[in-house]
Enzyme design. Structure first.
Site, PDB file in Angstrom:
ATOM      1  N   ASP A 140      -8.405  -7.305  -0.211  1.00 40.27           N
ATOM      2  CA  ASP A 140      -7.527  -7.580   0.935  1.00 40.27           C
ATOM      3  C   ASP A 140      -8.297  -7.195   2.170  1.00 40.27           C
ATOM      4  O   ASP A 140      -9.135  -6.288   2.127  1.00 40.27           O
ATOM      5  CB  ASP A 140      -6.246  -6.740   0.880  1.00 40.27           C
ATOM      6  CG  ASP A 140      -6.472  -5.338   1.417  1.00 40.27           C
ATOM      7  OD1 ASP A 140      -7.057  -4.521   0.676  1.00 40.27           O
ATOM      8  OD2 ASP A 140      -6.123  -5.058   2.573  1.00 40.27           O
ATOM      9  N   ASP A 177      -2.364   8.551  -1.712  1.00 38.89           N
ATOM     10  CA  ASP A 177      -3.629   9.286  -1.785  1.00 38.89           C
ATOM     11  C   ASP A 177      -4.067   9.705  -0.396  1.00 38.89           C
ATOM     12  O   ASP A 177      -3.514   9.255   0.596  1.00 38.89           O
ATOM     13  CB  ASP A 177      -4.723   8.402  -2.393  1.00 38.89           C
ATOM     14  CG  ASP A 177      -5.035   7.189  -1.507  1.00 38.89           C
ATOM     15  OD1 ASP A 177      -4.148   6.772  -0.733  1.00 38.89           O
ATOM     16  OD2 ASP A 177      -6.155   6.675  -1.583  1.00 38.89           O
ATOM     17  N   CYS A 214      -7.635 -28.335   9.947  1.00 37.33           N
ATOM     18  CA  CYS A 214      -8.743 -29.303   9.856  1.00 37.33           C
ATOM     19  C   CYS A 214      -8.269 -30.710   9.513  1.00 37.33           C
ATOM     20  O   CYS A 214      -8.930 -31.684   9.885  1.00 37.33           O
ATOM     21  CB  CYS A 214      -9.769 -28.834   8.835  1.00 37.33           C
ATOM     22  SG  CYS A 214     -10.595 -27.315   9.345  1.00 37.33           S
ATOM     23  N   CYS A 270     -12.752 -29.674   5.068  1.00 44.03           N
ATOM     24  CA  CYS A 270     -11.725 -28.660   4.806  1.00 44.03           C
ATOM     25  C   CYS A 270     -10.356 -29.341   4.808  1.00 44.03           C
ATOM     26  O   CYS A 270     -10.043 -30.143   5.683  1.00 44.03           O
ATOM     27  CB  CYS A 270     -11.775 -27.560   5.867  1.00 44.03           C
ATOM     28  SG  CYS A 270     -10.469 -26.334   5.694  1.00 44.03           S
ATOM     29  N   ASP A 327       0.865  -1.182   0.000  1.00 40.70           N
ATOM     30  CA  ASP A 327       0.000   0.000   0.000  1.00 40.70           C
ATOM     31  C   ASP A 327       0.902   1.233   0.000  1.00 40.70           C
ATOM     32  O   ASP A 327       2.121   1.104   0.060  1.00 40.70           O
ATOM     33  CB  ASP A 327      -0.969  -0.039   1.187  1.00 40.70           C
ATOM     34  CG  ASP A 327      -0.264   0.152   2.518  1.00 40.70           C
ATOM     35  OD1 ASP A 327       0.979   0.194   2.555  1.00 40.70           O
ATOM     36  OD2 ASP A 327      -0.973   0.254   3.532  1.00 40.70           O
ATOM     37  N   SER A 328       0.294   2.410  -0.091  1.00 42.86           N
ATOM     38  CA  SER A 328       1.108   3.614  -0.283  1.00 42.86           C
ATOM     39  C   SER A 328       1.620   4.176   1.029  1.00 42.86           C
ATOM     40  O   SER A 328       2.485   5.047   1.041  1.00 42.86           O
ATOM     41  CB  SER A 328       0.264   4.693  -0.934  1.00 42.86           C
ATOM     42  OG  SER A 328      -0.730   5.122  -0.019  1.00 42.86           O
ATOM     43  N   GLY A 329       1.073   3.713   2.134  1.00 39.57           N
ATOM     44  CA  GLY A 329       1.407   4.319   3.415  1.00 39.57           C
ATOM     45  C   GLY A 329       0.386   5.378   3.798  1.00 39.57           C
ATOM     46  O   GLY A 329       0.263   5.747   4.962  1.00 39.57           O
ATOM     47  N   GLY A 330      -0.335   5.873   2.820  1.00 39.10           N
ATOM     48  CA  GLY A 330      -1.295   6.954   3.058  1.00 39.10           C
ATOM     49  C   GLY A 330      -2.328   6.600   4.112  1.00 39.10           C
ATOM     50  O   GLY A 330      -2.537   7.343   5.065  1.00 39.10           O
ATOM     51  N   CYS A 379      -7.397 -27.772   5.076  1.00 35.59           N
ATOM     52  CA  CYS A 379      -6.350 -26.896   5.623  1.00 35.59           C
ATOM     53  C   CYS A 379      -5.540 -27.644   6.681  1.00 35.59           C
ATOM     54  O   CYS A 379      -5.978 -28.679   7.182  1.00 35.59           O
ATOM     55  CB  CYS A 379      -6.976 -25.626   6.204  1.00 35.59           C
ATOM     56  SG  CYS A 379      -7.511 -25.798   7.911  1.00 35.59           S
ATOM     57  N   HIS A 438      -6.532 -21.759   9.044  1.00 28.13           N
ATOM     58  CA  HIS A 438      -7.842 -22.181   8.540  1.00 28.13           C
ATOM     59  C   HIS A 438      -8.553 -21.014   7.856  1.00 28.13           C
ATOM     60  O   HIS A 438      -9.087 -21.163   6.758  1.00 28.13           O
ATOM     61  CB  HIS A 438      -8.724 -22.749   9.665  1.00 28.13           C
ATOM     62  CG  HIS A 438     -10.143 -22.901   9.222  1.00 28.13           C
ATOM     63  ND1 HIS A 438     -10.586 -24.010   8.520  1.00 28.13           N
ATOM     64  CD2 HIS A 438     -11.204 -22.056   9.289  1.00 28.13           C
ATOM     65  CE1 HIS A 438     -11.870 -23.842   8.209  1.00 28.13           C
ATOM     66  NE2 HIS A 438     -12.262 -22.663   8.659  1.00 28.13           N
TER      67      HIS A 438
HETATM   68 ZN   LIG Z   1      -9.780 -25.815   7.858  1.00 25.51          ZN
END
Ligand SMILES: [Zn+2]
Length: 378
Positions: free
Chosen positions: A273, A145, A316, A311, A91-94, A313, A342
């Site tokens: 994000d 910005d 899980c 799931c 990101d710009s830091g702004g 992951c 997860h």
């Molecule tokens: Zn999971």
């Protein structure tokens, strides 16, 4: 250097791929947030590959303050520093300057403020933001910005947006200069511009028309998810996204919940994000297709099922709700880490399901099914 190719559309929803010098990103995509070059919750970049992360986001302001972008540059740039070879967006830091720093003063040249770490005086303008991001060597740099408050009055927002446009022109010039230098970490660094205008759609549309003429690598919609209602956010996307170039990626900054993402994809957004999955994970709140669970809840004490059945992951596949609940209650770092893994996996795979649905021309149906299920289960 970048190539954005639309593979399929359904209504305004786009399925595309974005080729960069650090690899190709399949969109729509969720960027995993690594604020200070680390995903909070003791998640390493080696974990990110296992949970399907395509692109990571780091914060310019935080890295500028600590360890310092010059330090990162000396160590070969952010990719090398954190051992991540896929795309990174900075990101710009702004946003941090406007939200974290105290005693800030906004002038035409930039912003004067004090560091939130040691109180030291810092100046950041478009050129400084580009120089810091160039030192970090990210794949995509964001323009500097001002993000005016969603309750700011119209006159202020209008003036702020005009300044943001002038700052964008300066960012573009400075990035071209930096990319041409011999010792630049990433001479192919890309620049995304940011649309602002709070909740005034006419100001945002006018701004979108101006910045689309600047031929940037991508366009973000900023200043949303900062206090306005979800309906206001969707309305702004309905109004503004059609004025951004169709042949460039669109990034909705800082958004959001799984439901926000499903709605925004339907309005033409490619990049997202948000800190929710990692922040919620650190507090034992985990996502499932049927809504969020709070693993601190007593009802999981003897629950030996995984967080979400099916799931794949790392949490899980190996551990139960009861065990993770115990770790969280005992304040063991592993509990937090498993929840974050997860949640990021959940977000990354939600995006994969979204891409598959657009590929197969069934996004409307998919969205309705997911929204209904998530809402009813919650
Ligand atoms: Zn999971």
């Amino acid at each position: 250097m970048a190539e954005y190719k639309i593979l399929k559309t359904e209504g305004r929803a786009k399925r595309a791929e974005f080729k960069t010098v650090h690899g190709t990103v399949q969109t729509p995509v969720f960027m995993n947030v690594g604020t200070v070059a680390a995903i909070k919750g003791a998640v390493a970049t080696t974990d990110l590959k296992e949970i399907g992360t395509q692109i990571e986001l780091s914060n310019t302001y935080h890295l500028h303050v600590r360890p310092g972008d010059e330090v990162v540059k000396k160590l070969g740039g952010l990719h090398r520093f954190m051992n991540w070879d896929r795309p990174i967006l900075t990101d710009s830091g702004g946003f941090q300057v406007f939200s974290l720093a105290s005693l800030r003063k906004i002038k035409e040249e930039g912003v004067y403020f004090q560091s939130h770490i040691d109180g030291r005086k810092i100046f950041m303008g478009p050129e400084e933001s580009m120089q810091i991001q160039s030192n970090l060597g990210s794949t995509i740099a964001m323009a500097f910005d001002e993000c005016p408050s969603s309750v700011a009055d119209r006159t202020y927002v209008q003036r702020s947006v005009e300044r943001t446009t002038r700052w964008l022109a300066r960012c573009k010039t400075e990035m071209a200069r930096l990319n041409s230098l011999e010792d630049t970490v990433n001479p192919h660094q890309l620049l995304f511009g940011i649309n602002q205008g709070a909740i005034y759609s006419d100001i945002r549309i006018e701004h979108a028309k101006q910045i689309r003429e600047m031929d940037l690598d991508g366009y973000a919609v900023g200043g949303l998810a900062v206090g306005e209602t979800h309906e206001e956010m969707y309305h702004i996307l309905d109004e503004v996204v059609p004025y951004l170039p169709q042949e460039k990626p669109v990034y909705l900054m800082g958004v959001g919940t799984p439901l926000n993402i499903l709605e925004a994809v339907d309005r033409g957004v490619d990049f997202f994000d948000c800190v929710y999955p990692s922040r919620n994970g650190r507090h034992g709140h985990v996502y499932t297709k049927d809504g969020k669970l709070n693993l601190f809840n007593a009802k999981y004490e003897l629950d030996d099922r995984p967080i979400e059945e099916g799931c794949q992951c790392p949490a899980c596949r190996h551990y139960s709700r009861a065990y993770i609940r115990h770790l969280l209650k005992a304040k063991e770092m592993l509990g937090m880490r498993l929840c974050v893994l997860h949640n990021l996996y959940f977000y990354n795979h939600l995006m994969e399901d979204i891409r598959d649905a657009i590929d197969e021309g069934r996004y409307q149906e998919f969205k309705k099914e997911r929204v209904d299920r998530y809402t009813q289960g919650a």
